[in-house]
Design a protein around this motif. Sequence first.
Motif, PDB file in Angstrom:
ATOM      1  N   LEU A  84       0.831  -1.208   0.000  1.00  0.00           N
ATOM      2  CA  LEU A  84       0.000   0.000   0.000  1.00  0.00           C
ATOM      3  C   LEU A  84       0.864   1.255   0.000  1.00  0.00           C
ATOM      4  N   ILE A  85       0.373   2.261  -0.688  1.00  0.00           N
ATOM      5  CA  ILE A  85       1.036   3.556  -0.777  1.00  0.00           C
ATOM      6  C   ILE A  85       0.061   4.633  -0.329  1.00  0.00           C
ATOM      7  N   PRO A  86       0.561   5.805   0.059  1.00  0.00           N
ATOM      8  CA  PRO A  86      -0.341   6.868   0.537  1.00  0.00           C
ATOM      9  C   PRO A  86      -1.440   7.215  -0.471  1.00  0.00           C
ATOM     10  N   GLU A  87      -1.159   7.066  -1.758  1.00  0.00           N
ATOM     11  CA  GLU A  87      -2.159   7.378  -2.781  1.00  0.00           C
ATOM     12  C   GLU A  87      -3.338   6.408  -2.774  1.00  0.00           C
ATOM     13  N   ASP A  88      -3.225   5.319  -2.034  1.00  0.00           N
ATOM     14  CA  ASP A  88      -4.350   4.385  -1.903  1.00  0.00           C
ATOM     15  C   ASP A  88      -5.340   4.831  -0.835  1.00  0.00           C
ATOM     16  N   THR A  89      -5.018   5.880  -0.117  1.00  0.00           N
ATOM     17  CA  THR A  89      -5.908   6.395   0.913  1.00  0.00           C
ATOM     18  C   THR A  89      -7.218   6.859   0.292  1.00  0.00           C
ATOM     19  N   ALA A  90      -8.323   6.283   0.762  1.00  0.00           N
ATOM     20  CA  ALA A  90      -9.634   6.586   0.187  1.00  0.00           C
ATOM     21  C   ALA A  90     -10.700   5.831   0.966  1.00  0.00           C
ATOM     22  N   VAL A  91     -11.947   6.163   0.667  1.00  0.00           N
ATOM     23  CA  VAL A  91     -13.065   5.334   1.107  1.00  0.00           C
ATOM     24  C   VAL A  91     -13.308   4.306   0.004  1.00  0.00           C
ATOM     25  N   TYR A  92     -13.354   3.056   0.378  1.00  0.00           N
ATOM     26  CA  TYR A  92     -13.526   1.972  -0.579  1.00  0.00           C
ATOM     27  C   TYR A  92     -14.969   1.458  -0.514  1.00  0.00           C
ATOM     28  N   TYR A  93     -15.560   1.333  -1.694  1.00  0.00           N
ATOM     29  CA  TYR A  93     -16.951   0.919  -1.804  1.00  0.00           C
ATOM     30  C   TYR A  93     -17.054  -0.422  -2.531  1.00  0.00           C
ATOM     31  N   CYS A  94     -17.815  -1.309  -1.945  1.00  0.00           N
ATOM     32  CA  CYS A  94     -18.140  -2.565  -2.593  1.00  0.00           C
ATOM     33  C   CYS A  94     -19.362  -2.338  -3.482  1.00  0.00           C
ATOM     34  N   VAL A  95     -19.347  -2.936  -4.679  1.00  0.00           N
ATOM     35  CA  VAL A  95     -20.446  -2.732  -5.616  1.00  0.00           C
ATOM     36  C   VAL A  95     -20.843  -4.055  -6.267  1.00  0.00           C
ATOM     37  N   VAL A  96     -22.099  -4.104  -6.702  1.00  0.00           N
ATOM     38  CA  VAL A  96     -22.588  -5.242  -7.469  1.00  0.00           C
ATOM     39  C   VAL A  96     -23.183  -4.716  -8.768  1.00  0.00           C
ATOM     40  N   GLY A  97     -22.836  -5.384  -9.855  1.00  0.00           N
ATOM     41  CA  GLY A  97     -23.228  -4.901 -11.170  1.00  0.00           C
ATOM     42  C   GLY A  97     -24.635  -5.265 -11.579  1.00  0.00           C
ATOM     43  N   LYS A  98     -25.090  -4.595 -12.634  1.00  0.00           N
ATOM     44  CA  LYS A  98     -26.412  -4.833 -13.198  1.00  0.00           C
ATOM     45  C   LYS A  98     -26.319  -6.030 -14.139  1.00  0.00           C
ATOM     46  N   GLY A  99     -26.442  -7.211 -13.568  1.00  0.00           N
ATOM     47  CA  GLY A  99     -26.368  -8.404 -14.393  1.00  0.00           C
ATOM     48  C   GLY A  99     -24.944  -8.661 -14.860  1.00  0.00           C
ATOM     49  N   THR A 100     -24.835  -9.340 -15.986  1.00  0.00           N
ATOM     50  CA  THR A 100     -23.527  -9.667 -16.535  1.00  0.00           C
ATOM     51  C   THR A 100     -22.970  -8.451 -17.274  1.00  0.00           C
ATOM     52  N   LEU A 101     -21.797  -8.021 -16.896  1.00  0.00           N
ATOM     53  CA  LEU A 101     -21.202  -6.841 -17.493  1.00  0.00           C
ATOM     54  C   LEU A 101     -20.125  -7.220 -18.505  1.00  0.00           C
ATOM     55  N   ILE A 102     -20.102  -6.488 -19.616  1.00  0.00           N
ATOM     56  CA  ILE A 102     -19.001  -6.678 -20.554  1.00  0.00           C
ATOM     57  C   ILE A 102     -17.783  -5.947 -20.010  1.00  0.00           C
ATOM     58  N   VAL A 103     -16.617  -6.333 -20.468  1.00  0.00           N
ATOM     59  CA  VAL A 103     -15.386  -5.815 -19.886  1.00  0.00           C
ATOM     60  C   VAL A 103     -15.313  -4.307 -19.975  1.00  0.00           C
ATOM     61  N   SER A 104     -15.704  -3.739 -21.091  1.00  0.00           N
ATOM     62  CA  SER A 104     -15.580  -2.292 -21.270  1.00  0.00           C
ATOM     63  C   SER A 104     -16.467  -1.507 -20.317  1.00  0.00           C
ATOM     64  N   SER A 105     -17.474  -2.132 -19.747  1.00  0.00           N
ATOM     65  CA  SER A 105     -18.371  -1.417 -18.842  1.00  0.00           C
ATOM     66  C   SER A 105     -17.986  -1.568 -17.372  1.00  0.00           C
TER      67      SER A 105
END
Length: 125
Positions: A84-105
């Motif tokens: 880890l580096i100082p630039e990793d400092t952040a609030v991290y959010y877990c997310v779930v996608g809308k169904g099956t996502l293509i890579v570009s999305s």
Amino acid sequence: VQLQASGGGWVQAGGSLRLSCTASGRTFSTNTVGWFRQAPGKEREFVSAIRRSGSTHYSNSVKGRFTISKDNAKNTAYLQMSSLIPEDTAVYYCVVGKGTLIVSSLYLKDSYDSWGQGTQVTVSS
């Protein structure tokens, strides 16, 4: 749907943390699961995602240092963060996608319709 993220905290540069995300009302086995983060004064940005197939994807800034995984039986996803580096400092959010996502999305916030409450990660130099 409720996503509960945990595992954040304070760590010195070079250290490691593991974030966890548990879902209720949504099955990780059939959806893309990911992590975004937002640092103070910055836009929320994509960190990593794991698709239904199990393929994993990372932003360039964390590639080689972070590892995403999931345990379908526990309906839990993980983000192992190392070097880890100082630039990793952040609030991290877990997310779930809308169904099956293509890579570009995968990198788009609008591709995800479930967001956890966020967990703070602070890396000191």
